[in-house]
Structure formats: structure tokens, C-alpha cells
Motif scaffolding. Structure first.
Motif, PDB file in Angstrom:
ATOM      1  N   THR A   1       0.835  -1.109   0.034  1.00 26.20           N
ATOM      2  CA  THR A   1       0.017   0.049  -0.005  1.00 26.20           C
ATOM      3  C   THR A   1       0.781   1.177  -0.041  1.00 26.20           C
ATOM      4  OG1 THR A   1      -1.625  -1.267   1.381  1.00 26.20           O
ATOM      5  CG2 THR A   1      -1.909   1.420   1.276  1.00 26.20           C
ATOM      6  N   ASP A   2       1.997   1.258   0.667  1.00 25.50           N
ATOM      7  CA  ASP A   2       2.792   2.276   0.822  1.00 25.50           C
ATOM      8  C   ASP A   2       3.600   2.406  -0.647  1.00 25.50           C
ATOM      9  OD1 ASP A   2       3.584   4.292   2.748  1.00 25.50           O
ATOM     10  OD2 ASP A   2       5.537   3.360   2.978  1.00 25.50           O
ATOM     11  N   GLN A   3       3.826   1.437  -1.108  1.00 23.05           N
ATOM     12  CA  GLN A   3       4.526   1.278  -2.651  1.00 23.05           C
ATOM     13  C   GLN A   3       3.642   2.267  -3.502  1.00 23.05           C
ATOM     14  OE1 GLN A   3       4.823  -2.487  -4.172  1.00 23.05           O
ATOM     15  NE2 GLN A   3       5.865  -1.683  -6.125  1.00 23.05           N
ATOM     16  N   LEU A   4       2.325   1.623  -3.431  1.00 20.19           N
ATOM     17  CA  LEU A   4       1.163   2.491  -4.356  1.00 20.19           C
ATOM     18  C   LEU A   4       1.175   3.786  -4.108  1.00 20.19           C
ATOM     19  CD1 LEU A   4      -0.940   2.126  -6.377  1.00 20.19           C
ATOM     20  CD2 LEU A   4      -2.518   1.295  -4.410  1.00 20.19           C
ATOM     21  N   LYS A   5       1.283   4.196  -2.761  1.00 20.09           N
ATOM     22  CA  LYS A   5       1.189   5.758  -2.611  1.00 20.09           C
ATOM     23  C   LYS A   5       2.281   6.273  -3.225  1.00 20.09           C
ATOM     24  CE  LYS A   5      -1.521   5.502   1.757  1.00 20.09           C
ATOM     25  NZ  LYS A   5      -1.849   5.897   3.001  1.00 20.09           N
ATOM     26  N   ARG A   6       3.574   5.871  -3.146  1.00 19.87           N
ATOM     27  CA  ARG A   6       4.635   6.477  -3.674  1.00 19.87           C
ATOM     28  C   ARG A   6       4.347   6.534  -5.153  1.00 19.87           C
ATOM     29  NH1 ARG A   6       7.279   3.261   0.109  1.00 19.87           N
ATOM     30  NH2 ARG A   6       7.825   1.612  -1.845  1.00 19.87           N
TER      31      ARG A   6
END
Length: 215
Positions: free
Chosen positions: A196-201
């Protein structure tokens, strides 16, 4: 900078700083609450992140080496399906030696730390995203179904001591690693947080197109 999401994770995950796992410990009410809370919280954070994306944004890759939102959600669904099968498999195994409880002690926090670890993993085999689903709704539905099955497992088995059932991994050193089912669930949750953090980046990247620009 930590997002509000990651701040919430930090508040929930490091319960271990106060209630550190001890050798021989059973699955506690605090453990159960942690798993059930994080299963729903991480689900909602992922769904809220992809909700505003158009179909074209959902499938958009920044470059040949990056993953699209579709790739990430597809991968998370595949991983979770595997974990659900593993949960039920472990529960069906014979009683393991009592010493296994001592072997897993202390691993909770290392697994929680994996959620924000900068060390990159590598998807492989059947966990690789292959555009199995033709549209955003289907991809999200598959993930949601797998997450529902995780919630169902821990709901149906709320009276089971998840500290007394185990899964096994071979680490990078070739040494066998043991996780109890609470730790296995923590790992699955940490994996969701990471992606999810990867997607936000990805969505914050200047190269990611606005909905009225993408062709």
C-alpha cells in the motif's frame, strides 16, 4: 515522512514494546484484537487508495520496472489466497513439540518491522502479477474475497491457540524458520502495508498522470 496511515500502524503494532511476547505464551485477547483490527484497517487503507483511480490509472505503469495499482492489488490477492490455505493447513496438522513455542518467541516485533523495512523483496512464481483480471472491479473483488477469508478464519477459530500452530520457511541463509499462526498473520498484514505504501509512492510520483491527461 510517515503518513497518517503509518502513524496508526505504529500505534497499533508496537504493543509488543509493552507486552513483549514471552516463551511459551498462548494466543491472548490482545493478540486477537491486533490481528482483527489490522486486517480491517489495512484492507480499508488499500481500498481507499485505489478508489479514486480511473481504469486507465489503475493499469498505468510509470516505467517497465514499476508496478501498476493493478499489479499491486493482484499480487496482494494472490499472496493472501496462499496465506489462507496455509492457515487452514497448519491448523490441520498434528500437535507440534512444545519447544516450538520457545523457537518463535521474539519474532513478533521483527515481523512488524518488516512493514516499513527498506529491504526489497522479490515476487516470484504464482505470486507474480500477470494481468489476470481485465478490470479494476474484478481485481479489487478478488483481493477483498481473500481478505474476507482471512477474517473468517480468525473469526471461526477465535478460541484456538494460534501460538500453538506453525508454518515453516527456509530463510536466505538456508536455515529453517518457524512462525506461529499469529506471526504468519502479522507477516501477511505487514506485506499489505508495504505494498500500500508502494502504491502511494507511485501515485505521488510526478510521472503519474492525472485522470484527464492519461490516454
Amino acid at each position: 515522512m510517515k503518513t497518517a496511515f503509518m502513524f496508526a500502524i505504529c500505534l497499533l503494532f508496537p504493543i509488543a514494546l509493552v507486552l513483549a511476547q514471552k516463551p511459551g505464551e498462548r494466543w491472548s485477547e490482545t493478540d486477537k484484537k491486533e490481528i482483527m483490527t489490522m486486517l480491517e484497517q489495512t484492507r480499508q487503507e488499500l481500498l481507499n487508495t485505489v478508489k479514486p483511480l480511473t481504469e486507465k490509472q489503475f493499469f498505468y505503469r510509470l516505467d517497465d520496472k514499476s508496478w501498476s495499482a493493478n499489479d499491486i492489488v493482484e499480487h496482494l490477492g494472490l499472496i493472501e489466497e496462499g496465506y489462507v490455505r496455509e492457515f487452514w493447513w497448519a491448523l490441520a496438522q498434528p500437535t507440534m513439540p512444545a519447544s516450538y513455542r520457545d523457537s518463535t518467541a521474539g519474532a513478533d516485533q521483527r515481523i512488524r518491522d518488516y512493514a516499513t523495512s527498506p529491504t526489497k523483496g522479490e515476487a516470484r512464481g504464482t505470486n507474480l502479477p500477470l494481468h489476470r483480471y481485465a478490470d479494476k472491479a474484478t481485481c479489487v473483488r478478488i483481493f477483498n474475497t481473500a481478505r474476507d477469508q482471512s477474517v473468517e478464519f480468525f473469526t471461526k477459530n477465535a478460541g484456538v491457540d494460534m501460538r500453538g500452530f506453525y508454518v515453516f520457511r527456509k530463510g536466505g541463509s538456508g536455515k529453517r524458520e518457524i512462525r506461529d499462526l499469529h506471526q504468519n498473520a502479522l507477516m501477511m498484514i505487514a506485506h499489505t502495508i508495504r505494498h500500500t505504501d508502494q502504491l502511494k509512492r507511485t501515485l505521488a510520483d510526478a510521472r503519474f498522470p492525472k485522470p484527464d491527461v492519461i490516454k
